[in-house]
Design a protein around this motif. Structure first.
Motif, PDB file in Angstrom:
ATOM      1  N   ALA A  73      73.812  59.652  46.162  1.00 25.37           N
ATOM      2  CA  ALA A  73      73.489  58.364  47.116  1.00 25.37           C
ATOM      3  C   ALA A  73      72.211  57.891  46.722  1.00 25.37           C
ATOM      4  O   ALA A  73      71.503  58.722  46.869  1.00 25.37           O
ATOM      5  CB  ALA A  73      73.785  58.631  48.499  1.00 25.37           C
ATOM      6  N   SER A  74      71.896  56.703  46.591  1.00 26.45           N
ATOM      7  CA  SER A  74      70.616  56.066  46.567  1.00 26.45           C
ATOM      8  C   SER A  74      70.075  55.769  47.703  1.00 26.45           C
ATOM      9  O   SER A  74      70.610  55.578  48.923  1.00 26.45           O
ATOM     10  CB  SER A  74      70.872  54.913  45.762  1.00 26.45           C
ATOM     11  N   TRP A  75      68.679  55.944  48.037  1.00 30.13           N
ATOM     12  CA  TRP A  75      67.915  55.576  49.195  1.00 30.13           C
ATOM     13  C   TRP A  75      66.882  54.836  49.024  1.00 30.13           C
ATOM     14  O   TRP A  75      66.119  54.846  47.988  1.00 30.13           O
ATOM     15  CB  TRP A  75      67.755  56.774  49.936  1.00 30.13           C
ATOM     16  N   GLN A  76      66.384  53.891  49.830  1.00 31.72           N
ATOM     17  CA  GLN A  76      64.990  53.409  49.947  1.00 31.72           C
ATOM     18  C   GLN A  76      64.377  53.379  51.147  1.00 31.72           C
ATOM     19  O   GLN A  76      64.848  53.171  52.231  1.00 31.72           O
ATOM     20  CB  GLN A  76      65.054  51.930  49.431  1.00 31.72           C
ATOM     21  N   LEU A  77      62.966  53.683  51.234  1.00 32.24           N
ATOM     22  CA  LEU A  77      62.122  53.779  52.347  1.00 32.24           C
ATOM     23  C   LEU A  77      61.008  52.544  52.364  1.00 32.24           C
ATOM     24  O   LEU A  77      60.365  52.537  51.358  1.00 32.24           O
ATOM     25  CB  LEU A  77      61.532  54.847  52.695  1.00 32.24           C
ATOM     26  N   GLU A  78      60.814  51.795  53.580  1.00 36.24           N
ATOM     27  CA  GLU A  78      59.920  50.501  53.365  1.00 36.24           C
ATOM     28  C   GLU A  78      59.181  51.050  54.759  1.00 36.24           C
ATOM     29  O   GLU A  78      59.667  51.025  55.738  1.00 36.24           O
ATOM     30  CB  GLU A  78      60.591  49.280  53.385  1.00 36.24           C
ATOM     31  N   VAL A  79      57.940  50.937  54.766  1.00 33.81           N
ATOM     32  CA  VAL A  79      56.931  50.986  55.778  1.00 33.81           C
ATOM     33  C   VAL A  79      55.992  50.005  55.796  1.00 33.81           C
ATOM     34  O   VAL A  79      55.420  49.633  55.088  1.00 33.81           O
ATOM     35  CB  VAL A  79      55.941  52.394  55.834  1.00 33.81           C
ATOM     36  N   ARG A  80      56.315  49.111  57.215  1.00 35.02           N
ATOM     37  CA  ARG A  80      55.182  47.962  57.101  1.00 35.02           C
ATOM     38  C   ARG A  80      54.473  47.843  58.377  1.00 35.02           C
ATOM     39  O   ARG A  80      54.940  48.755  59.563  1.00 35.02           O
ATOM     40  CB  ARG A  80      56.330  46.827  57.514  1.00 35.02           C
ATOM     41  N   GLU A  81      53.239  47.389  58.359  1.00 37.82           N
ATOM     42  CA  GLU A  81      52.496  47.484  59.498  1.00 37.82           C
ATOM     43  C   GLU A  81      52.341  45.900  60.156  1.00 37.82           C
ATOM     44  O   GLU A  81      52.183  45.040  59.268  1.00 37.82           O
ATOM     45  CB  GLU A  81      50.802  47.864  58.865  1.00 37.82           C
ATOM     46  N   GLU A  82      52.583  45.831  61.199  1.00 37.38           N
ATOM     47  CA  GLU A  82      52.381  44.373  61.924  1.00 37.38           C
ATOM     48  C   GLU A  82      51.255  43.680  61.254  1.00 37.38           C
ATOM     49  O   GLU A  82      50.299  44.388  61.512  1.00 37.38           O
ATOM     50  CB  GLU A  82      52.328  44.451  63.392  1.00 37.38           C
TER      51      GLU A  82
END
Length: 116
Positions: A73-82
């Motif tokens: 399974a492929s995965w992706q993580l994204e982290v964003r700051e307001e």
């Protein structure tokens, strides 16, 4: 105050797939600063939100994720700051084993656009 949003997507995630996510302030001089974020799952996406003064994105923070799912399974993580136009972190891969660990360092300098 720092407000961070986390989006974790996994393709072909079985019902028993799971993610756990921890943050640790890079400026802390002890091992008691790590906090676990509660994640909410909707279909193949897990989301979390952090608001507080325990993390300073100017200094940076460590992120640790444990990923359990179907090998392949492929995965992706994204982290964003307001207030930032670009994500602090985008990473992705394919699970080789049923359980894997991701460790990453995040800081505002890694985003190419400025933050408000």
């Amino acid at each position: 105050m720092c407000t961070l949003s986390f989006f974790f997507d996994m393709s072909d995630a079985p019902d028993d797939a799971s993610i756990r996510l921890w943050l640790d302030d890079a400026a802390a001089r002890d091992l008691h600063s790590e906090i676990e974020l509660p994640l909410v799952r909707t279909d193949n996406r897990w989301t979390a939100r952090f608001e507080g003064n325990a993390i300073d994105a100017d200094v940076g923070f460590w992120l640790r994720a444990t990923i359990c799912g179907k090998p392949g399974a492929s995965w992706q993580l994204e982290v964003r700051e307001e207030g930032c136009t670009d994500p602090l972190l985008v990473d992705g891969d394919e699970l080789l084993m049923a359980k894997e660990l991701l460790v990453a360092t995040c800081h505002r300098e890694s985003a190419s656009a400025g933050c408000a």
